[in-house]
Design an enzyme around this catalytic site. Structure first.
Site, PDB file in Angstrom:
ATOM      1  N   ASP A  39       8.348   3.089 -23.698  1.00 24.94           N
ATOM      2  CA  ASP A  39       9.777   3.162 -23.965  1.00 24.94           C
ATOM      3  C   ASP A  39       9.974   2.840 -25.451  1.00 24.94           C
ATOM      4  O   ASP A  39       9.035   2.410 -26.131  1.00 24.94           O
ATOM      5  CB  ASP A  39      10.480   2.127 -23.073  1.00 24.94           C
ATOM      6  N   ASP A  41      13.684   1.705 -27.165  1.00 25.85           N
ATOM      7  CA  ASP A  41      14.678   0.652 -27.385  1.00 25.85           C
ATOM      8  C   ASP A  41      14.311  -0.625 -26.640  1.00 25.85           C
ATOM      9  O   ASP A  41      14.091  -0.617 -25.434  1.00 25.85           O
ATOM     10  CB  ASP A  41      16.063   1.112 -26.907  1.00 25.85           C
TER      11      ASP A  41
END
EC number: 3.1.3.91
Length: 290
Positions: A39, A41
């Site tokens: 991922d 953020d």
């Protein structure tokens, strides 16, 4: 032998012995069999600095001067409504799914109204000093030098994400990004987003149209998966053959309420850890013989 980095006070492990076995098996497989799926953020980027929340890709746009005051208020209102629902430990992923579609769709509609200009994005990224986690340079550069592919699967904004990594000087050819990319007209004005909407809880094979990527690296059957939500756990669904996978979860918010839930799914849970120390420590160990 346990890796020293796993002794950090931010580290929690579901099954320390089982984890060490996985690490050893991945090391034996060598870097030629390894890939990273992550991922962006609050996983590769920081959650906070000096007690202040760091911006996500969307926040960077929300808080910038390319959004009107009225638009900013509306986006902040959406955040205040939907973010608590996104991380609510009492709601199931099935309950959260339609709420995330609502949030992302409403935010995108507000962006269209603002007539965002493509040529202003680079400056917008500079302004809030979006911050990658400490140790990011070692992480990105080590993977590049060892030719280990990095697949970033993000529910953020791909254009902003790429600009953050580029401005940090670590956007290398071994990095592949799947995210929400802006679509601009001939005048460089935002008209929409390309492809399927990617939100926190649909990061799986349902939105991975470009399956050629995983076919090309199908021999890489050992995976380090990095995420910060339970929705990130499905990011490796596009990989047809998995021998060993180590899932590392960055638990940034509602730590007390979510630790047990995270430990049921992630091999390693990092509590309020703003560094990539553990990831880098594991990477250095498993590639040491090479």
């Amino acid at each position: 032998m346990r890796l020293p980095v796993l002794g950090k006070d931010t580290v929690r492990m579901r099954d320390p012995e089982g984890l060490q076995d996985k690490i050893t098996r991945i090391q034996r497989g060598g870097q030629e069999k390894l890939q990273i799926i992550s991922d962006f953020d609050m996983t590769l980027s920081r959650f906070s600095r000096n007690g202040e929340r760091c911006p996500t890709c969307y926040n960077i746009i929300d808080n910038s001067n390319i959004i009107s005051d009225e638009g900013r208020k509306k986006l902040k209102c959406l955040f205040d409504i939907y973010y608590p629902l996104e991380i609510d430990p009492k709601k199931s992923i099935e309950e959260k799914y339609p709420l995330m579609v609502e949030w992302w769709s409403k935010a995108h509609d507000l962006f269209y109204e603002q007539r965002i200009q493509k040529d202003r994005l680079a400056q917008v990224v500079k302004e809030p000093q979006a911050t990658l986690r400490d140790g990011y340079d070692l992480f990105f550069n080590n993977l590049y030098q060892r030719e280990i592919p990095l697949f970033i699967f993000s529910a953020g904004i791909g254009d902003v994400l790429e600009e953050i990594i580029r401005q940090a000087g670590v956007f290398h050819p071994n990095t592949k990004v799947v995210s929400n990319y802006m679509d601009f007209d001939d005048n460089g004005i935002l008209t929409g987003f390309k492809g399927d909407l990617i939100h926190t809880y649909n990061k799986n094979s349902s939105v991975l149209k470009d399956t050629e990527y995983f076919k090309e690296i199908s021999h890489r059957t050992n995976i380090l998966l990095l995420g910060d939500t339970l929705g990130d756990l499905t990011m490796a669904d596009g990989v047809s053959t998995v021998e060993n996978i180590i899932k590392i979860g960055f638990l940034n918010d509602k730590v007390e309420e979510l630790t047990e839930q995270f430990l049921q799914s992630y091999d390693i849970v990092l509590l309020r850890d703003e560094t990539l120390d553990v990831v880098n420590g594991i990477l250095q160990f498993v590639t040491a013989k090479n």
